[in-house]
Design a protein around this motif. Structure first.
Motif, PDB file in Angstrom:
ATOM      1  N   THR A  47       0.865  -1.177   0.000  1.00  0.00           N
ATOM      2  CA  THR A  47       0.000   0.000   0.000  1.00  0.00           C
ATOM      3  C   THR A  47       0.899   1.222   0.000  1.00  0.00           C
ATOM      4  O   THR A  47       2.010   1.198   0.522  1.00  0.00           O
ATOM      5  N   SER A  49       0.591   5.415   0.774  1.00  0.00           N
ATOM      6  CA  SER A  49      -0.243   6.557   1.152  1.00  0.00           C
ATOM      7  C   SER A  49       0.029   7.692   0.179  1.00  0.00           C
ATOM      8  O   SER A  49       1.161   7.921  -0.232  1.00  0.00           O
ATOM      9  N   SER A  73      -4.070   6.449  -1.641  1.00  0.00           N
ATOM     10  CA  SER A  73      -5.043   7.318  -0.969  1.00  0.00           C
ATOM     11  C   SER A  73      -4.887   8.777  -1.386  1.00  0.00           C
ATOM     12  O   SER A  73      -3.921   9.163  -2.032  1.00  0.00           O
ATOM     13  N   VAL A  78      -9.542   6.252   0.316  1.00  0.00           N
ATOM     14  CA  VAL A  78      -8.613   5.216  -0.132  1.00  0.00           C
ATOM     15  C   VAL A  78      -9.223   4.467  -1.302  1.00  0.00           C
ATOM     16  O   VAL A  78     -10.426   4.188  -1.317  1.00  0.00           O
ATOM     17  N   TYR A 112     -13.704   2.166  -3.565  1.00  0.00           N
ATOM     18  CA  TYR A 112     -13.337   3.463  -2.995  1.00  0.00           C
ATOM     19  C   TYR A 112     -13.887   3.510  -1.575  1.00  0.00           C
ATOM     20  O   TYR A 112     -15.059   3.220  -1.353  1.00  0.00           O
ATOM     21  N   ILE A 118      -5.529   4.447   4.971  1.00  0.00           N
ATOM     22  CA  ILE A 118      -4.670   3.544   4.200  1.00  0.00           C
ATOM     23  C   ILE A 118      -4.002   2.498   5.087  1.00  0.00           C
ATOM     24  O   ILE A 118      -3.804   1.360   4.679  1.00  0.00           O
TER      25      ILE A 118
END
Length: 134
Positions: A47, A49, A73, A78, A112, A118
């Protein structure tokens, strides 16, 4: 929260750069080092951010290294794409059209999460690449 992120959040240096080439130059060595620390990044769920320059080029580098980035994000929420973030679409929306990350889900089957965090997305590697709402 990603366990690696929870342990290293305070100790992780921020990546700051002005333009795209600078971002790539600065993100690449960090990811290379990080990849060695986690015994290779290939195949890892990641992931990122943010969705600005630093985040976009971190996603690009992660994908080049064989990682699967499943979420990114912005300050409103996110986007979670279990198939992997479509970098070309993300760049089109963010760099060309200057749209919000929520528009990504209108073009691809992705979730979404308004006001999402995140760090709540399960992952193996999490990169802090945003300047706000961290």
């Amino acid at each position: 929260m990603c366990s690696a992120m929870a342990k290293e959040r305070e100790a992780t240096p921020a990546i700051m750069a002005g333009g795209d080439p600078q971002v790539i130059d600065r993100v690449s060595p960090v990811l290379g080092t990080m990849g060695n620390q986690i015994r290779g990044i290939e195949g890892k769920l990641c992931t990122v951010s943010g969705s600005g320059n630093v985040a976009i080029y971190a996603i690009e580098k992660l994908q080049e290294l064989g990682a699967k980035v499943i979420a990114c994000s912005d300050s409103n929420g996110v986007i979670l794409d279990p198939r992997g973030i479509d970098l070309r679409l993300l760049k089109q929306l963010k760099e060309v059209e200057r749209r919000r990350i929520s528009d990504y889900a209108k073009h691809r089957e992705a979730e979404y999460i308004p006001d999402g965090i995140i760090w709540d997305i399960p992952c193996e590697v999490a990169l802090p690449c945003a300047t706000q709402n961290e």
